[in-house]
Design an enzyme around this catalytic site. Structure first.
Site, PDB file in Angstrom:
ATOM      1  N   ALA A  65      -0.656   5.124   8.467  1.00 49.08           N
ATOM      2  CA  ALA A  65      -0.880   3.837   7.801  1.00 49.08           C
ATOM      3  C   ALA A  65       0.146   2.847   8.321  1.00 49.08           C
ATOM      4  CB  ALA A  65      -0.717   4.014   6.300  1.00 49.08           C
ATOM      5  N   GLY A 109      -1.541   9.107   8.139  1.00 50.10           N
ATOM      6  CA  GLY A 109      -2.949   8.719   8.203  1.00 50.10           C
ATOM      7  C   GLY A 109      -3.557   9.011   9.570  1.00 50.10           C
ATOM      8  N   GLU A 112      -4.606  12.503   9.392  1.00 46.47           N
ATOM      9  CA  GLU A 112      -5.778  12.544   8.506  1.00 46.47           C
ATOM     10  C   GLU A 112      -7.022  12.009   9.213  1.00 46.47           C
ATOM     11  OE1 GLU A 112      -3.510  10.359   5.553  1.00 46.47           O
ATOM     12  OE2 GLU A 112      -3.795  12.012   4.157  1.00 46.47           O
ATOM     13  N   GLU A 132       4.666  11.728   5.093  1.00 46.76           N
ATOM     14  CA  GLU A 132       4.705  10.775   3.983  1.00 46.76           C
ATOM     15  C   GLU A 132       5.845  11.040   3.019  1.00 46.76           C
ATOM     16  OE1 GLU A 132       1.949  12.194   5.173  1.00 46.76           O
ATOM     17  OE2 GLU A 132       0.268  10.771   5.189  1.00 46.76           O
TER      18      GLU A 132
END
Ligand code: HXC
Length: 258
Positions: A65, A109, A112, A132
């Site tokens: 992210a 992310g 992911e 994270e």
């Protein structure tokens, strides 16, 4: 006009999407996610495209992210925009196979996003991680759910609770990626695989993908039932008659995608 956050190209029946925010290591900004979802949908609806490749550069797949953007988000804005859900839903809705090609970092992310792909190829420099915890948050786009399915609970928990990364060899050994290849060869190999998949009957490929993905959602009994429904529906396809007939006639099948 600002530069596009993705680059799109075609190689015969394969659509290639490259994440393109090199200065931010391809971090997932809201704009990138929007452009990525649009490109995926366009390729999925394009009759000339049969498989899709999602990649970054030879240095980085995606560093997660966009930390600068996320820093400014309040709970309410994060909750209301829900762009991570959009990303998951968008990838999930793609009928055509998506091959992720990871060189360099696939973190947070980015890891992911890689796991949302149907098949993963990695360059020898690939690094996967869910860091994270080091930022004071948890994975938000499927890390806690998909990593455990991909590599098992203990390894997934280890990565998520320590923020430690795994390299390409570990990712292959644990089943996270299908193949590792030299960095300069991996995209070409993925394109070849995509072309091979594209050479089969499109509705059969889509059904096979759907059935495999359902295995992650359903218990065994329901999964087997779902599989047999799709398997039976293959008998209604012109391509089914063609495939079986061609085998028996000792000739190559001519798929009509019907
Ligand atoms: C925004 C990022 C970024 C990110 C790197 N950059 N990662 N910008 N969001 N996720 C920027 C840096 O600020 C820097 O910008 C430039 O990219 C180069 O990064 P460096 O750190 O200088 O590169 P390097 O030393 O090679 O280290 C690479 C790295 C490191 C190990 C990948 O950048 C890193 O740890 N990044 C953060 C990874 C991470 O924590 N990801 C999880 C994010 S949270 P400047 O302007 O200084 O040159 C997340 C939640 C999941 O993903 C939610 C679902 C989407």
């Amino acid at each position: 006009m600002s530069e596009s956050t993705i680059l799109v190209e075609r190689a015969e029946k394969v659509g290639i999407i490259r994440l393109n925010r090199p200065k931010a290591l391809n971090a997932l900004s809201a704009t990138l996610i929007e452009e990525l979802l649009k490109a995926l949908k366009a390729f999925d609806q394009d009759a000339g495209i049969a498989a899709i490749i999602l990649t970054g550069t030879e240095r980085v797949f995606c560093a997660g992210a966009d930390i600068k953007e996320q820093k400014e988000l309040s709970f309410v804005r994060a909750y209301n925009t829900d762009y991570l859900k959009n990303l998951n839903d968008g990838l999930f809705a793609v009928h055509k196979p998506v091959i992720g090609v990871v060189n360099g970092y696939a973190l947070g992310g980015g890891c992911e996003l890689a796991m949302m792909c149907d098949i993963l190829y990695a360059g020898e420099n690939a690094v996967f991680g869910q860091p994270e915890i080091k930022l004071g948050t948890i994975p938000g786009a499927g890390g806690t759910q998909r990593l455990i399915r991909a590599i098992g609970k203990s390894k997934a928990m280890h990565m998520i609770l320590t923020g430690e990364t795994i390299n390409a060899a570990e990712a292959e050994a644990s089943g996270l990626v299908a193949k590792i290849l030299p960095v300069d060869k991996v995209l070409g190999a993925a394109i070849e695989t995509a072309q091979k998949i594209a050479s089969f009957s499109a509705p059969v490929v889509a059904m096979a993908k759907e059935a495999v993905n359902e295995a992650e959602e359903l218990g065994l009994k329901s999964g087997l039932h779902f599989e047999s429904r799709l398997y039976h529906s293959c008998f209604g396809l012109t391509d089914h008659a063609e495939g079986f007939g061609a085998f028996l006639a000792k000739r190559d099948p001519q798929w009509v995608n019907e």
